[in-house]
Enzyme design. Structure first.
Site, PDB file in Angstrom:
ATOM      1  CB  CYS A   1     -25.981  -5.458  -6.069  1.00  0.00           C
ATOM      2  SG  CYS A   1     -25.845  -4.833  -4.374  1.00  0.00           S
TER       3      CYS A   1
ATOM      4  CG  ASP B   1      -1.971   1.106   1.187  1.00  0.00           C
ATOM      5  OD1 ASP B   1      -2.447   1.416   0.090  1.00  0.00           O
ATOM      6  OD2 ASP B   1      -2.285   1.666   2.240  1.00  0.00           O
TER       7      ASP B   1
ATOM      8  CB  CYS C   1     -21.518  -6.194  -8.640  1.00  0.00           C
ATOM      9  SG  CYS C   1     -20.132  -5.808  -7.551  1.00  0.00           S
TER      10      CYS C   1
ATOM     11  CB  CYS D   1     -21.631   6.755  -0.974  1.00  0.00           C
ATOM     12  SG  CYS D   1     -20.366   8.043  -0.822  1.00  0.00           S
TER      13      CYS D   1
ATOM     14  CB  CYS E   1     -16.237   6.501   5.291  1.00  0.00           C
ATOM     15  SG  CYS E   1     -18.001   6.254   4.979  1.00  0.00           S
TER      16      CYS E   1
ATOM     17  CB  CYS F   1     -19.251   2.155  -0.049  1.00  0.00           C
ATOM     18  SG  CYS F   1     -17.453   2.135   0.123  1.00  0.00           S
TER      19      CYS F   1
ATOM     20  CB  CYS G   1     -20.584  -5.309   0.020  1.00  0.00           C
ATOM     21  SG  CYS G   1     -20.290  -6.589  -1.235  1.00  0.00           S
TER      22      CYS G   1
END
Length: 369
Positions: A191, A134, A188, A198, A241, A244, A248
């Site tokens: 969906c 990262d 997905c 958000c 946050c 989102c 799922c």
């Protein structure tokens, strides 16, 4: 050993070291990776993150980053929470910190395991390698898709059928030629749960995000004050946050992490805004020792606390907001002025104009946990 045996051996070793999932990809980019990154930067959706533009050439292609690389081992580490990750967003007198930042910085643990895997590979096969977690210009999400760990959800993060949206990613670039795994298909369907969840409408529904509207960006990366029109959407979110990802449906398959470093520290489980707003810089460093939250810095964090106090209608904190009106930090002063204005209007019983800073008055939420 055969190529299949080498691959199986690396997979087994990675799982033994504590990684949750392992996949293999070729060290080469698909043309759409660069096109997507170029569009993201050209449209300014990266906001203040100038490093994304500066490193775009290396980021878009593993072979530019390290020409000798032949294969990429992509590793996932599960950090799924055991309970509702959004519970604290419903308690206005508490501060909400993203699930991944409620204990120690994951980079430390993951990098230790990466280095252990790398040493073992070098000793076993004499290969060259580089490890990344990262902090380097690596297109880790597209690589994770190519390695079969998951697919890019509409929230732009990796979704795994086994771990939902809760995977930390890391990579080993190596000179070994390893047969790649099959890419994961997109599951997905129609969906749009993440898009609708958000709070600041940062997702466009087509797998694109505008960082300038994203709460994680606004509370961690941005160098500017949070735009007033977006402040109500932050609620009591102080660092990052999860909305989102928590929305799922695939998360229901994710087993809670058992990694001690990822389990929430008591003092970060449900911190009181009344305590956080009184922290000085030394206190901030002490409370968030070894925590990713230190990355945001004291000024941005305190600005977030002030915004959260106003959003939650915490009128008992007006005096603290007013005490910050002459703070040396422009970020803190700006947030204090906004918070003091809103809190005073609540005390005076004024009905705020929905078009004014802060929008409509905060609604009462649940009592403290």
């Amino acid at each position: 050993m055969s190529g299949a045996d080498v691959k199986a051996s690396i997979r087994a070793k990675a799982l033994e070291l504590g990684f949750s999932d392992v996949g293999f990809a070729r060290a080469q980019a698909l043309p759409e990776w660069k096109a997507s990154l170029d569009a993201y930067v050209a449209e300014g959706r990266h906001g203040d993150m100038a490093w994304m533009a500066e490193t775009a050439g290396r980021r878009a292609d593993p072979n530019v980053l390290w020409p000798e690389a032949r294969s990429v081992i992509v590793l996932g580490t599960n950090y799924a929470p055991s309970g509702d990750p959004l519970k604290l967003t419903r308690f206005p007198e508490r501060g909400n910190i993203s699930v991944y930042a409620r204990n120690r910085d994951y980079h430390d643990l993951v990098k230790r395991r990466l280095k252990a895997l790398g040493r073992w590979m070098a000793e076993t096969w004499g290969c060259e390698l580089k490890v990344f977690v990262d902090t380097a210009p690596v297109m880790e999400k597209p690589l994770a898709v190519q390695a079969g760990l998951g697919w890019r959800g509409r929230h732009t993060n990796i979704v795994s059928r086994r771990f939902g949206s809760w995977l930390f990613l890391a990579e080993v670039f190596t000179t070994l030629e390893i047969e790649p795994d099959a890419p994961e298909a997109d599951h997905c369907g129609s969906c749009r749960a993440c898009v609708e969840a958000c709070p600041t409408q940062a997702l466009d529904g087509e797998g694109r995000i505008d960082a300038r509207r994203c709460i994680s960006y606004l509370t961690i990366e941005s160098k500017s004050p949070v735009p007033e029109g977006l402040r109500p959407g932050l609620g009591n979110r102080l660092y990052g946050c999860d909305d989102c990802m928590a929305a799922c449906p695939w998360d229901k398959f994710a087993p809670p992490t058992r990694e001690p470093d990822f389990l929430p520290r008591v003092e970060l489980t449900a911190p009181r805004l009344a305590d956080l707003i009184r922290l000085d810089e030394a206190g901030f460093r002490e409370v968030f020792t070894a925590s990713p939250v230190k990355r945001a810095g004291y000024e941005r964090f305190m600005a977030g606390v002030l915004i959260a106090a106003a959003n939650g209608g915490q009128v008992d904190l007006l005096a603290e907001a007013e005490r910050r009106l002459n703070d040396p930090s422009p970020l803190i002063r700006d947030a204090a002025e906004w918070a003091a204005l809103l809190l005073r209007s609540l005390i005076e019983g004024d009905q705020r104009d929905p078009q004014a800073p802060g929008g409509s008055p905060p609604r009462p939420l649940a009592p403290a946990p």
